[in-house]
Design a protein around this motif. Structure first.
Motif, mmCIF file in Angstrom:
data_model
loop_
_atom_site.group_PDB
_atom_site.id
_atom_site.type_symbol
_atom_site.label_atom_id
_atom_site.label_comp_id
_atom_site.label_asym_id
_atom_site.label_seq_id
_atom_site.Cartn_x
_atom_site.Cartn_y
_atom_site.Cartn_z
ATOM 1 N N UNK A 1 33.636 12.486 -73.072
ATOM 2 C CA UNK A 1 34.845 13.013 -73.719
ATOM 3 C C UNK A 1 36.058 12.797 -72.811
ATOM 4 N N UNK B 1 23.620 14.504 -87.714
ATOM 5 C CA UNK B 1 22.555 15.478 -87.947
ATOM 6 C C UNK B 1 22.385 15.777 -89.432
ATOM 7 N N UNK C 1 38.452 23.339 -72.382
ATOM 8 C CA UNK C 1 36.988 23.430 -72.397
ATOM 9 C C UNK C 1 36.347 22.302 -71.590
ATOM 10 N N UNK C 2 36.957 21.113 -71.618
ATOM 11 C CA UNK C 2 36.388 19.992 -70.861
ATOM 12 C C UNK C 2 36.492 20.225 -69.350
ATOM 13 N N UNK D 1 22.187 11.221 -72.704
ATOM 14 C CA UNK D 1 23.397 11.289 -73.527
ATOM 15 C C UNK D 1 23.951 12.705 -73.587
ATOM 16 N N UNK E 1 40.690 21.774 -76.327
ATOM 17 C CA UNK E 1 39.764 20.710 -75.927
ATOM 18 C C UNK E 1 39.922 20.400 -74.439
ATOM 19 N N UNK F 1 27.761 14.020 -72.060
ATOM 20 C CA UNK F 1 28.684 14.370 -73.150
ATOM 21 C C UNK F 1 30.112 14.626 -72.656
ATOM 22 N N UNK F 2 30.276 15.526 -71.676
ATOM 23 C CA UNK F 2 31.641 15.872 -71.270
ATOM 24 C C UNK F 2 32.307 14.708 -70.514
ATOM 25 N N UNK G 1 24.140 24.342 -81.940
ATOM 26 C CA UNK G 1 24.601 22.978 -81.683
ATOM 27 C C UNK G 1 26.108 22.875 -81.892
ATOM 28 N N UNK H 1 24.270 19.451 -68.283
ATOM 29 C CA UNK H 1 25.381 19.053 -69.155
ATOM 30 C C UNK H 1 26.653 19.828 -68.782
ATOM 31 N N UNK I 1 30.239 24.850 -69.476
ATOM 32 C CA UNK I 1 29.836 25.913 -70.399
ATOM 33 C C UNK I 1 28.413 25.653 -70.867
ATOM 34 N N UNK J 1 22.252 18.574 -78.178
ATOM 35 C CA UNK J 1 22.416 17.775 -79.397
ATOM 36 C C UNK J 1 21.092 17.073 -79.687
ATOM 37 N N UNK K 1 32.167 24.212 -77.471
ATOM 38 C CA UNK K 1 32.276 24.755 -76.123
ATOM 39 C C UNK K 1 32.479 23.693 -75.055
ATOM 40 N N UNK K 2 31.967 22.466 -75.281
ATOM 41 C CA UNK K 2 32.162 21.433 -74.265
ATOM 42 C C UNK K 2 33.476 20.686 -74.488
ATOM 43 N N UNK K 3 34.225 21.054 -75.554
ATOM 44 C CA UNK K 3 35.556 20.487 -75.722
ATOM 45 C C UNK K 3 35.649 19.308 -76.670
ATOM 46 N N UNK K 4 34.746 19.254 -77.678
ATOM 47 C CA UNK K 4 34.928 18.217 -78.702
ATOM 48 C C UNK K 4 36.048 18.668 -79.634
ATOM 49 N N UNK L 1 35.801 14.753 -83.445
ATOM 50 C CA UNK L 1 34.663 14.292 -82.640
ATOM 51 C C UNK L 1 33.398 15.040 -83.025
#
Lengths: 255, 520
Positions: A107, B146, A79-80, A99, A76, A103-104, B124, A152, A84, A92, B130-133, B137
């Motif tokens: 986070x 969803x 990736x943050x 929003x 996590x 996102x990142x 999704x 994003x 990417x 989403x 990929x964004x690090x959730x 989360x």
């Protein structure tokens, strides 16, 4: 001695069903590179990209990002720190454009005021009207969605940008304008960019370094000017079609 | 007619509140069970097929059977905890209803949960990773929102099914709208049936709509819509809690005597009669009616009910496990001796009438053919048509009749009880099966054929008293031998007939007056 590479693949292999889809690959992406990963479908482009964000684990060898082994880094956190943009954008659908872009940073628990300001800047950077902030992804065209995906990826100010087929199913005009924007962002934000694309023309026109994969191996790694005349048959097969198209279109122009 | 509707409406609030309460509790329990299972299926797709298969198999068991199965199961559990911990779990009422109904609600919940999570697009999920959730989360911020429409679809189906199936909880002694439907069907009081059914249907529609409004309101971020839906749900919850609080007996009061009744008219009348006898002696009483036939005896033995009326033939076969034929007197004597030993249940008194299987003919027809007994019938049966109720041909009584008299009819047809009587009066049948205390025997001028070879077992109505209140045997001793079959038939007819229909309580009062047990 050049600076430490941002991404470093060291004799990496990935095996699926007894078959190496990444076969002993070594590759270094230096700070400031705009590298394109290309090759026929099934060559291993996406797998190589996903190794760098630990979405795929190496069965042999080592992947380092900013000098740290991804296998021992919290995925996590890793990736943050990386921008990417996934294949098919993957916005989403239940979140607004704002929003999604936030996102990142959310986070990473950035200040709400910072995030709000950053969303506005990002909309400007990807050349979308600020009024789009409150739209839902379903209300966007393909090109607009791709721009939001890019915004994003870049919202948390990453140094490294990974793009998986960023021009996916866009029409040629949108492709060209988004491609130009991408190159400008890469330069202005001092990014290191690794972009997967199946389209050699995109690779040649946007990147300053083109890496060609064939059956899980690197068969060419050269600047666009050199790559066009690269002798490897896999490279020639990739080059043949766009060159032929360019020649035929040029022949249509009445002198 | 208006009085009938008023009576039905008077029963409604209490049953409605209990119905909603047990449905909501069962749904909540099912959701508690379903959530970890859905998450496990999402994490390990291999589990999906077997988990859904098990839930599907549960779903194929009729709800009525599922409820009935839980009662003996809980009795075993209760006996075990009694031995180990010194207290028993209640095997009748809320607990079996809750368990059976929540099992029944599992399938739509599991399927909605699994399908909902599977419906989230792969791109999704890939973006979320990929964004690090983190997994948590991703689940809370992406997958659940969803999946919500499909998950909530499953919750709504489960809610509607539970509200429908909760009517069956009456058979294991849980108060519900089923009380009105079962009682109404048995005594042919259509006001009760219609009121109970309409209330259950309206409740299902209101809950479904409220859940839908709440869900779409939240998803579309429309506060008014969401508040409307949530408001209805809150109002229903407040209604149940308020009603329960207002009607709850003070905690200090001793538990009243519980009089049980199986699910047919005669039992309803006798339960009211017994309750009245006890109230006259200053004893607090409640009536639990509509119990399944197999449930009633077990409920008595376990102390969930304290007294009810059963029949010697039934007890002989089911409680003592006897297969041999015996005389009326032997059956009574053996039951008096063996029931306390084997079940801690006392046979307090024989009431004086039988409710036995018998064969009946139109009186005029029987006289014309000179038939009085089953032996007379045997000689003529080859030219006659027999109509039976749906279960008679599978029962031991039919085998016993064929053995005892060599009966062979020209034709044999099974009907529902009401249609069976119509077949006889309409001339489509010559002989029918009947119960000897049935009110229609006198009303339709039927002749019950005598059984000179005693092929059919006796079904004397007997008062049974359970182990929790053995003192009731003495308090109800006055009922012994006091109810002749003619009086019972008349009382049964009063609640069965369409014109000037009486309630079981009214018929019980008439019966008490008629038999000198103290009328009004």
């Amino acid at each position: 001695m050049p600076p430490d590479p941002v991404i470093s693949y060291r004799s990496v292999s990935v095996v699926r069903g007894g078959h190496a889809i990444i076969d002993d690959v070594s590759l270094a992406i230096a700070r400031g590179d705009f590298a394109a990963l290309t090759g026929a479908s099934g060559a291993g482009k996406t797998t190589l990209l996903r190794l760098a964000i630990a979405m795929v684990a190496a069965d042999a060898g080592q992947v380092l990002v900013a000098g740290r082994d991804v296998a021992t880094t919290d995925p996590a956190v890793l990736r943050r720190s990386i921008g990417y943009a996934s294949q098919g954008v993957g916005l989403f659908p239940h979140w607004t454009v704002a929003e999604n872009i936030a996102a990142v940073p959310r986070l990473l628990q950035r200040e709400p005021a910072w995030i709000a300001a950053r969303v506005a800047v990002m909309l400007d950077l990807v050349e979308l009207p600020r009024a789009f902030a409150d739209r839902l992804p379903a209300q966007l065209s393909g090109g607009q969605a791709s721009r939001v995906g890019l915004a994003r990826a870049l919202a948390a100010e990453p140094k490294l940008l990974l793009l998986d087929e960023p021009f996916g199913a866009l029409d040629p005009e949108t492709r060209a304008s988004l491609g130009d924007r991408l190159v400008a962002l890469h330069r202005d934000q001092r990014l290191t960019t690794l972009m997967v694309t199946h389209d050699l023309a995109d690779a040649l026109l946007r990147a300053d370094r083109v890496v060609v994969l064939d059956k899980g191996r690197i068969v060419a790694d050269a600047p666009p000017t050199v790559l066009v005349t690269h002798p490897h048959p896999a490279v020639q097969a990739l080059v043949a079609s766009p060159l032929d198209q360019a020649r035929r279109i040029a022949a249509l122009v009445v002198p | 007619m208006t009085a009938q509707w008023q009576r039905a409406l008077a029963m409604l609030p209490d049953r409605l509140a209990a119905h909603l309460g047990v449905s909501a509790a069962a749904l909540a329990l099912a959701i508690l069970v379903a959530v970890p299972l859905v998450l496990a299926m999402a994490a390990r797709p291999r589990w999906r097929a077997p988990v859904l298969a098990v839930a599907g198999v549960i779903q194929t068991v009729p709800a009525l059977a599922l409820l009935a199965l839980f009662y003996p199961l809980l009795l075993l559990v209760s006996q075990a905890t009694q031995r180990l911990a010194g207290f028993g779990v209640p095997a009748l009422g809320l607990l079996p209803s809750l368990l059976a109904l929540s099992l029944y609600a599992l399938l739509p919940l599991l399927r909605g949960g699994a399908d909902g999570l599977a419906s989230v697009p792969a791109a999704t999920l890939d973006a979320a990773d990929g964004i690090g959730m983190t997994r948590r989360q991703r689940l809370l911020q992406v997958e659940l929102p969803l999946a919500a429409p499909i998950v909530m679809g499953g919750v709504r189906i489960a809610a509607v099914w539970t509200i429908g199936a909760a009517t069956l909880a009456t058979t294991v002694g849980q108060k519900s709208l089923g009380d009105m439907i079962f009682a109404g069907l048995q005594i042919e009081d259509w006001a009760l049936v219609v009121t109970g059914c309409l209330a259950a249907a309206a409740l299902a529609i209101i809950v479904d709509t409220a859940l839908w409004q709440a869900e779409t309101g939240l998803a579309q971020r429309r506060r008014g819509k969401a508040l409307f839906g949530l408001g209805i749900i809150a109002a229903l919850a407040a209604g149940v809690i308020g009603w329960d609080w207002q009607t709850r007996a003070p905690a200090s009061a001793a538990r009243p005597v519980v009089v049980g009744a199986k699910n047919f008219g005669e039992q309803y009348i006798l339960a009211e009669l017994i309750a009245d006898q006890l109230r006259r002696q200053g004893i607090a009483v409640t009536v639990r009616s509509g119990l399944g036939s197999a449930v009633a005896f077990r409920a008595l033995a376990a102390g969930d009910i304290d007294v009810y009326v059963d029949y010697t033939g039934t007890l002989w076969a089911n409680a003592l496990g006897r297969k041999d034929a015996a005389s009326r007197e032997t059956m009574l004597a053996d039951l008096r001796r063996d029931l306390p030993r084997r079940h801690h249940v006392e046979l307090a008194a024989a009431l004086g009438f039988e409710n036995a299987y018998a064969l009946a003919m139109r009186r005029t027809e029987a006289q014309r053919l000179g038939i009085v007994s089953l032996a007379d019938l045997a000689a003529r049966a080859g030219h006659l048509r027999l109509a039976t109720d749906t279960e008679f041909q599978q029962r031991g009584e039919w085998a016993a009749l064929q053995r005892g008299y060599g009966l062979k009819f020209a034709r044999l047809t099974a009907y529902t009880p009401t249609l069976m009587v119509r077949a006889l009066t309409g001339g489509d049948a010559d002989v029918i099966t009947a119960f000897s205390s049935d009110g229609r025997i006198a009303a339709d001028d039927l002749l019950l054929l005598t059984d000179p070879r005693a092929a059919l077992p006796a079904y004397d109505a007997v008062l049974l008293v359970g182990p929790r209140r053995p003192d009731l045997a003495a308090k109800l001793a006055g009922l012994a031998g006091r109810i002749p079959v003619s009086a019972m038939r008349e009382a049964n007819w009063q609640v069965d007939r369409d014109a000037d229909k009486q309630t079981p309580a009214q018929a019980a009062a008439w019966l008490a007056a008629k038999t000198g047990l103290g009328g009004r």
